[in-house]
Design a protein around this motif. Structure first.
Motif, PDB file in Angstrom:
ATOM      1  N   ASN A 239       0.846  -1.215   0.000  1.00 24.14           N
ATOM      2  CA  ASN A 239       0.000   0.000   0.000  1.00 24.14           C
ATOM      3  C   ASN A 239       0.872   1.252   0.000  1.00 24.14           C
ATOM      4  OD1 ASN A 239      -2.375  -1.579   0.142  1.00 24.14           O
ATOM      5  ND2 ASN A 239      -2.176  -1.702   2.375  1.00 24.14           N
ATOM      6  N   ASN A 240       1.839   1.268  -0.886  1.00 29.09           N
ATOM      7  CA  ASN A 240       2.868   2.303  -0.872  1.00 29.09           C
ATOM      8  C   ASN A 240       2.312   3.720  -0.966  1.00 29.09           C
ATOM      9  OD1 ASN A 240       5.087   3.952  -2.740  1.00 29.09           O
ATOM     10  ND2 ASN A 240       5.953   2.795  -1.032  1.00 29.09           N
ATOM     11  N   ASP A 241       1.323   3.927  -1.828  1.00 23.83           N
ATOM     12  CA  ASP A 241       0.757   5.271  -1.971  1.00 23.83           C
ATOM     13  C   ASP A 241       0.153   5.758  -0.657  1.00 23.83           C
ATOM     14  OD1 ASP A 241       1.522   5.405  -4.587  1.00 23.83           O
ATOM     15  OD2 ASP A 241      -0.456   4.884  -5.411  1.00 23.83           O
ATOM     16  N   GLU A 242      -0.525   4.864   0.027  1.00 19.15           N
ATOM     17  CA  GLU A 242      -1.141   5.217   1.313  1.00 19.15           C
ATOM     18  C   GLU A 242      -0.080   5.598   2.332  1.00 19.15           C
ATOM     19  OE1 GLU A 242      -3.647   2.926   4.831  1.00 19.15           O
ATOM     20  OE2 GLU A 242      -3.849   2.248   2.749  1.00 19.15           O
ATOM     21  N   HIS A 243       0.978   4.817   2.385  1.00 19.58           N
ATOM     22  CA  HIS A 243       2.046   5.104   3.347  1.00 19.58           C
ATOM     23  C   HIS A 243       2.803   6.383   2.974  1.00 19.58           C
ATOM     24  CE1 HIS A 243       1.775   1.704   6.051  1.00 19.58           C
ATOM     25  NE2 HIS A 243       1.511   0.936   5.016  1.00 19.58           N
ATOM     26  N   ARG A 244       2.984   6.634   1.701  1.00 22.63           N
ATOM     27  CA  ARG A 244       3.646   7.875   1.289  1.00 22.63           C
ATOM     28  C   ARG A 244       2.811   9.096   1.685  1.00 22.63           C
ATOM     29  NH1 ARG A 244       7.903   8.286  -2.281  1.00 22.63           N
ATOM     30  NH2 ARG A 244       8.867   6.279  -2.782  1.00 22.63           N
ATOM     31  N   GLN A 245       1.518   8.990   1.529  1.00 20.24           N
ATOM     32  CA  GLN A 245       0.653  10.092   1.939  1.00 20.24           C
ATOM     33  C   GLN A 245       0.774  10.337   3.441  1.00 20.24           C
ATOM     34  OE1 GLN A 245      -1.057  12.266   0.015  1.00 20.24           O
ATOM     35  NE2 GLN A 245      -0.029  11.172  -1.655  1.00 20.24           N
ATOM     36  N   PHE A 246       0.887   9.251   4.213  1.00 22.89           N
ATOM     37  CA  PHE A 246       1.067   9.423   5.657  1.00 22.89           C
ATOM     38  C   PHE A 246       2.429  10.036   5.958  1.00 22.89           C
ATOM     39  CE2 PHE A 246       2.080   8.200   9.999  1.00 22.89           C
ATOM     40  CZ  PHE A 246       0.917   8.578  10.654  1.00 22.89           C
ATOM     41  N   ALA A 247       3.450   9.628   5.213  1.00 22.95           N
ATOM     42  CA  ALA A 247       4.775  10.223   5.401  1.00 22.95           C
ATOM     43  C   ALA A 247       4.723  11.726   5.180  1.00 22.95           C
ATOM     44  CB  ALA A 247       5.782   9.571   4.449  1.00 22.95           C
ATOM     45  N   TYR A 248       3.973  12.156   4.167  1.00 23.98           N
ATOM     46  CA  TYR A 248       3.842  13.590   3.910  1.00 23.98           C
ATOM     47  C   TYR A 248       3.136  14.296   5.071  1.00 23.98           C
ATOM     48  CZ  TYR A 248       5.019  12.120  -0.851  1.00 23.98           C
ATOM     49  OH  TYR A 248       5.637  11.569  -1.941  1.00 23.98           O
ATOM     50  N   LEU A 249       2.210  13.585   5.733  1.00 19.26           N
ATOM     51  CA  LEU A 249       1.558  14.154   6.920  1.00 19.26           C
ATOM     52  C   LEU A 249       2.571  14.372   8.041  1.00 19.26           C
ATOM     53  CD1 LEU A 249      -1.849  12.231   7.206  1.00 19.26           C
ATOM     54  CD2 LEU A 249      -1.495  14.645   6.637  1.00 19.26           C
ATOM     55  N   MET A 250       3.607  13.544   8.072  1.00 19.42           N
ATOM     56  CA  MET A 250       4.639  13.722   9.092  1.00 19.42           C
ATOM     57  C   MET A 250       5.420  15.021   8.873  1.00 19.42           C
ATOM     58  SD  MET A 250       4.464  11.338  11.379  1.00 19.42           S
ATOM     59  CE  MET A 250       2.734  11.802  11.203  1.00 19.42           C
ATOM     60  N   ILE A 251       5.537  15.449   7.633  1.00 17.26           N
ATOM     61  CA  ILE A 251       6.149  16.761   7.370  1.00 17.26           C
ATOM     62  C   ILE A 251       5.292  17.854   7.994  1.00 17.26           C
ATOM     63  CG2 ILE A 251       6.889  18.379   5.588  1.00 17.26           C
ATOM     64  CD1 ILE A 251       7.235  15.971   3.718  1.00 17.26           C
ATOM     65  N   ASP A 252       3.989  17.763   7.768  1.00 14.30           N
ATOM     66  CA  ASP A 252       3.069  18.737   8.366  1.00 14.30           C
ATOM     67  C   ASP A 252       3.120  18.673   9.887  1.00 14.30           C
ATOM     68  OD1 ASP A 252       2.258  19.462   5.818  1.00 14.30           O
ATOM     69  OD2 ASP A 252       0.521  18.118   5.818  1.00 14.30           O
ATOM     70  N   ALA A 253       3.233  17.451  10.425  1.00  8.88           N
ATOM     71  CA  ALA A 253       3.284  17.292  11.882  1.00  8.88           C
ATOM     72  C   ALA A 253       4.522  17.957  12.460  1.00  8.88           C
ATOM     73  CB  ALA A 253       3.259  15.804  12.244  1.00  8.88           C
ATOM     74  N   GLY A 254       5.659  17.793  11.792  1.00  8.42           N
ATOM     75  CA  GLY A 254       6.891  18.432  12.250  1.00  8.42           C
ATOM     76  C   GLY A 254       6.789  19.941  12.224  1.00  8.42           C
ATOM     77  N   LYS A 255       6.209  20.465  11.159  1.00  8.73           N
ATOM     78  CA  LYS A 255       6.027  21.920  11.059  1.00  8.73           C
ATOM     79  C   LYS A 255       5.074  22.418  12.136  1.00  8.73           C
ATOM     80  CE  LYS A 255       6.957  22.394   6.098  1.00  8.73           C
ATOM     81  NZ  LYS A 255       6.411  22.806   4.782  1.00  8.73           N
TER      82      LYS A 255
END
Length: 344
Positions: A239-255
């Motif tokens: 489910n790579n696309d799903e996990h990549r989208q979550f990874a991008y949320l981690m960028i938002d979380a860090g900010k």
């Protein structure tokens, strides 16, 4: 209605902590009994300064080194939630606001040198500070550091740490800051495994490492653990696309974490707040780099990256880059660009 953790539960928790420490560091490093007293003292202080930041503390029994506190049944460990692909931005802002409140209300610029000196003596916490000194800043940056361990994949890249003078010198500089910069009261071991979350709220726990030090240390340690999640989910192929989208949320979380923290952290020293914040973010980058590297080559690893060699190697690169560039990182955007190899 007040829910209390039972004495048996507390004794079990205390023993579990000791077992975890001995598992990581060996039987020569048992927990000090004073650790529980410091933890309770910190819970009381944090709760007083920022209600809701920690489980409400009720009672400490010196005789059996046990405490009674609010039952957080229904909360979950943030690390587990993030690993499973669940995140809510209010968790990040909640932690950031509580952390900023605690840092601000105990800050040198607010309470003055005399009161800060008294606070530092109250939370001297020599044993736990020494553990952090050794196992975060010292041993991981020595080829033969005590209890160092790493995967075979990381072992093939160790020269990225030990052969890079900028990396090792920055680690030494962060150690000096950690030991000498007495700025405000810290959690001292803040990561996603020491935060409990429910639908909207986040509470810090495991505060036995509390001491007076640089505000940037808490922020950098937690941000590093968010970076782990980015690389974890980027490396999962199912489910790579799903996990990549979550990874991008981690960028938002860090900010979200850093920007909300800086918005509420209004105390500062020096000539102006802008310069103070630039220096603070630079320190955050350095501390985050140290945390990333020590979790890969030191004694205590994180579950987020276990059995994920590609994510480990990517994270190692992030830690190295942060230590190489910490002196020129002054915004959270630049920090994340460098750590995550993002494009503007």
């Amino acid at each position: 209605m007040i829910n209390l953790i039972t004495t048996m539960d507390i004794i079990w928790i205390t023993k579990a902590k000791q077992c975890h420490q001995e598992l990581c560091l060996g039987p020569g490093f048992p927990c000090s009994e004073a650790r529980t007293a410091v933890e309770y003292q910190a819970l009381v202080k944090f709760h007083t300064l920022s209600p809701g930041s920690v489980p409400t503390p009720y009672l400490y029994d010196q005789g059996i080194h046990s405490m009674f506190m609010e039952d957080l049944r229904g909360y979950k460990v943030m690390r587990t939630e993030l690993m499973e692909g669940a995140v809510k931005m209010p968790w990040m802002s909640n932690v950031a606001i509580h952390l900023a409140d605690i840092h601000k209300q105990t800050h040198l610029a607010v309470i003055g040198q005399e009161a800060l000196t008294t606070l530092a003596k109250q939370f001297e916490n020599t044993d736990m500070v020494t553990l952090t000194k050794q196992y975060v800043f010292t041993f991981p940056f020595l080829r033969e550091g005590t209890n160092n361990r790493c995967s075979q994949e990381i072992a093939e890249h160790l020269d990225r740490i030990y052969a890079d003078e900028q990396v090792t010198s920055t680690a030494n500089r962060m150690l000096k800051l950690f030991l000498e910069k007495k700025e405000c009261l810290l959690h001292g071991d803040l990561h996603t495994g020491s935060i409990m979350v429910d639908a909207e709220h986040a509470r810090m726990f495991d505060v036995e490492f509390a001491f007076v030090g640089p505000a940037s240390f808490d922020v950098g340690m937690l941000l590093a653990n968010i970076i782990f999640e980015y690389y974890r989910h980027m490396s999962i192929e199912t489910n790579n696309d799903e996990h990549r989208q979550f990874a991008y949320l981690m960028i938002d979380a860090g900010k979200e974490l850093v920007s909300v923290y800086l918005e509420h952290m209004t105390a500062f020293t020096g000539l102006d707040r802008a310069t103070y914040i630039e220096n603070l973010v630079s320190e955050v980058a350095g501390f985050a780099g140290c945390e990333i590297i020590r979790r890969l080559v030191g004694a205590a690893h994180v579950a987020d990256l276990e059995g994920m060699p590609a994510a480990q190697v990517d994270c190692l690169g992030a830690g190295v880059r942060l230590l190489q560039a910490a002196h020129r990182i002054h915004t959270v955007d630049r920090l994340l660009v460098i750590a995550l190899m993002l494009a503007y």
